[in-house]
Design a protein around this motif. Structure first.
Motif, PDB file in Angstrom:
ATOM      1  N   CYS A 129       0.846  -1.193   0.000  1.00  0.00           N
ATOM      2  CA  CYS A 129       0.000   0.000   0.000  1.00  0.00           C
ATOM      3  C   CYS A 129       0.881   1.244   0.000  1.00  0.00           C
ATOM      4  O   CYS A 129       1.777   1.385   0.847  1.00  0.00           O
ATOM      5  CB  CYS A 129      -0.906   0.013   1.231  1.00  0.00           C
ATOM      6  SG  CYS A 129      -1.896   1.526   1.398  1.00  0.00           S
ATOM      7  N   HIS A 130       0.647   2.140  -0.938  1.00  0.00           N
ATOM      8  CA  HIS A 130       1.480   3.336  -1.038  1.00  0.00           C
ATOM      9  C   HIS A 130       1.229   4.304   0.115  1.00  0.00           C
ATOM     10  O   HIS A 130       2.070   5.153   0.425  1.00  0.00           O
ATOM     11  CB  HIS A 130       1.209   4.061  -2.363  1.00  0.00           C
ATOM     12  CG  HIS A 130      -0.013   4.922  -2.335  1.00  0.00           C
ATOM     13  ND1 HIS A 130      -1.279   4.418  -2.552  1.00  0.00           N
ATOM     14  CD2 HIS A 130      -0.175   6.252  -2.077  1.00  0.00           C
ATOM     15  CE1 HIS A 130      -2.171   5.403  -2.453  1.00  0.00           C
ATOM     16  NE2 HIS A 130      -1.535   6.511  -2.169  1.00  0.00           N
TER      17      HIS A 130
ATOM     18  N   THR B 239      -0.339  -6.473   3.142  1.00  0.00           N
ATOM     19  CA  THR B 239      -1.301  -7.315   3.848  1.00  0.00           C
ATOM     20  C   THR B 239      -1.956  -8.262   2.849  1.00  0.00           C
ATOM     21  O   THR B 239      -2.246  -7.888   1.716  1.00  0.00           O
ATOM     22  CB  THR B 239      -2.380  -6.458   4.543  1.00  0.00           C
ATOM     23  OG1 THR B 239      -2.943  -5.553   3.591  1.00  0.00           O
ATOM     24  CG2 THR B 239      -1.784  -5.669   5.696  1.00  0.00           C
ATOM     25  N   GLU B 240      -2.167  -9.476   3.296  1.00  0.00           N
ATOM     26  CA  GLU B 240      -2.706 -10.509   2.412  1.00  0.00           C
ATOM     27  C   GLU B 240      -4.089 -10.117   1.888  1.00  0.00           C
ATOM     28  O   GLU B 240      -4.960  -9.680   2.640  1.00  0.00           O
ATOM     29  CB  GLU B 240      -2.798 -11.836   3.159  1.00  0.00           C
ATOM     30  CG  GLU B 240      -3.229 -13.000   2.285  1.00  0.00           C
ATOM     31  CD  GLU B 240      -3.240 -14.318   3.029  1.00  0.00           C
ATOM     32  OE1 GLU B 240      -3.640 -15.327   2.431  1.00  0.00           O
ATOM     33  OE2 GLU B 240      -2.847 -14.324   4.224  1.00  0.00           O
ATOM     34  N   GLY B 241      -4.272 -10.262   0.579  1.00  0.00           N
ATOM     35  CA  GLY B 241      -5.557 -10.011  -0.038  1.00  0.00           C
ATOM     36  C   GLY B 241      -5.846  -8.572  -0.390  1.00  0.00           C
ATOM     37  O   GLY B 241      -6.954  -8.253  -0.843  1.00  0.00           O
TER      38      GLY B 241
ATOM     39  N   ASN C 108      -4.823  -3.192   6.032  1.00  0.00           N
ATOM     40  CA  ASN C 108      -4.268  -2.685   7.291  1.00  0.00           C
ATOM     41  C   ASN C 108      -5.367  -1.884   7.998  1.00  0.00           C
ATOM     42  O   ASN C 108      -5.832  -0.868   7.477  1.00  0.00           O
ATOM     43  CB  ASN C 108      -3.053  -1.808   7.001  1.00  0.00           C
ATOM     44  CG  ASN C 108      -2.472  -1.181   8.262  1.00  0.00           C
ATOM     45  OD1 ASN C 108      -2.869  -1.506   9.384  1.00  0.00           O
ATOM     46  ND2 ASN C 108      -1.527  -0.271   8.074  1.00  0.00           N
ATOM     47  N   PRO C 109      -5.809  -2.316   9.196  1.00  0.00           N
ATOM     48  CA  PRO C 109      -6.907  -1.629   9.877  1.00  0.00           C
ATOM     49  C   PRO C 109      -6.636  -0.150  10.135  1.00  0.00           C
ATOM     50  O   PRO C 109      -7.571   0.645  10.231  1.00  0.00           O
ATOM     51  CB  PRO C 109      -7.041  -2.404  11.199  1.00  0.00           C
ATOM     52  CG  PRO C 109      -6.440  -3.738  10.925  1.00  0.00           C
ATOM     53  CD  PRO C 109      -5.336  -3.491   9.944  1.00  0.00           C
ATOM     54  N   ALA C 110      -5.363   0.224  10.234  1.00  0.00           N
ATOM     55  CA  ALA C 110      -5.026   1.624  10.504  1.00  0.00           C
ATOM     56  C   ALA C 110      -5.013   2.472   9.241  1.00  0.00           C
ATOM     57  O   ALA C 110      -4.821   3.687   9.324  1.00  0.00           O
ATOM     58  CB  ALA C 110      -3.666   1.705  11.186  1.00  0.00           C
ATOM     59  N   CYS C 111      -5.215   1.832   8.087  1.00  0.00           N
ATOM     60  CA  CYS C 111      -5.143   2.574   6.823  1.00  0.00           C
ATOM     61  C   CYS C 111      -6.446   2.445   6.037  1.00  0.00           C
ATOM     62  O   CYS C 111      -7.281   3.335   6.048  1.00  0.00           O
ATOM     63  CB  CYS C 111      -3.948   2.085   5.998  1.00  0.00           C
ATOM     64  SG  CYS C 111      -3.778   2.894   4.389  1.00  0.00           S
TER      65      CYS C 111
END
Length: 227
Positions: free
Chosen positions: A146-147, A153-155, A167-170
């Motif tokens: 992710c830029h 993260t998988e998927g 990513n839950p934080a993104c």
């Protein structure tokens, strides 16, 4: 260097060399560099017209640029760093993708305020190779990273065209190719930052500050017009 040494006039035209900004940040100080170049340009033009040392009665200043040209404020860092020795010795590279012919052109960082010559050049005895290893940006994993948060993260790559960061934080969502391109840009800037500053670690996304970048160069040519 005296003004007359910077100004070269013939019966038809006058030329001068003006460069400034080598001791400033050529990205963030762009306006200050431009203003200094302008002040010197118009000062030299006044000198040409009013000093009495030039046959300039019928000369006019036709045009002055407003965007300083930048020299060497970015640098690529690939698997191989091309050196002065490679250029002068014309080192052969099997992965060459182009040929260079221009000299190594060193300008003093003080520009027009330097006491030394405006340029020192080192010439190769002909053309030299430019290897692919010196300019490529490693692209491995850019379609999965992710830029926005720089995590994998998988998927996250849900399809050929859709990227959804897991990513839950993104949680960034967008076009997968756009994401990969931005990731490559980030890697390019990070590599340039390490090459330029020598401090290592990721560089911020955006222009890189060179320790002693060359500033803008403006070459102005007044033309003689009919009296």
């Amino acid at each position: 260097m005296e003004p007359g040494e910077r100004v070269k006039c013939s019966p038809a035209r006058c030329d001068w060399w003006i460069e400034f900004g080598g001791e400033r940040d050529t990205v963030h100080d762009n306006d200050r560099i431009r203003d200094e170049l302008w002040s010197v340009i118009y000062g030299i033009w006044d000198y040409i017209k009013n000093s009495g040392k030039f046959d300039a009665d019928t000369m006019t200043l036709e045009w002055v640029g407003s965007l300083p040209g930048k020299r060497e404020y970015r640098r690529l860092l690939g698997d191989y760093v091309l050196t002065q020795h490679d250029v002068l010795a014309q080192t052969p590279f099997e992965d060459r993708i182009a040929f260079g012919g221009w000299s190594i052109d060193l300008h003093p960082p003080q520009g027009m305020y330097a006491k030394e010559d405006g340029a020192k050049q080192r010439f190769a005895d002909g053309i030299y190779h430019l290897p692919y290893r010196s300019i490529y940006i490693p692209a491995l994993g850019t379609s999965q990273e992710c830029h926005a948060c720089h995590t994998i993260t998988e998927g996250s790559r849900e399809s050929q065209s859709r990227f959804v960061c897991k990513n839950p934080a993104c949680g960034w969502i967008g076009n997968a190719d756009v994401n990969a391109a931005r990731t490559q840009l980030y890697r390019y800037n990070s590599a340039a930052g390490r090459a330029v500053t020598g401090r290592g670690g990721p560089a911020p996304l955006g222009p890189v500050k060179r320790q002693a970048p060359h500033g803008g160069t403006t070459r102005t040519t007044p033309q003689r017009v009919a009296a």
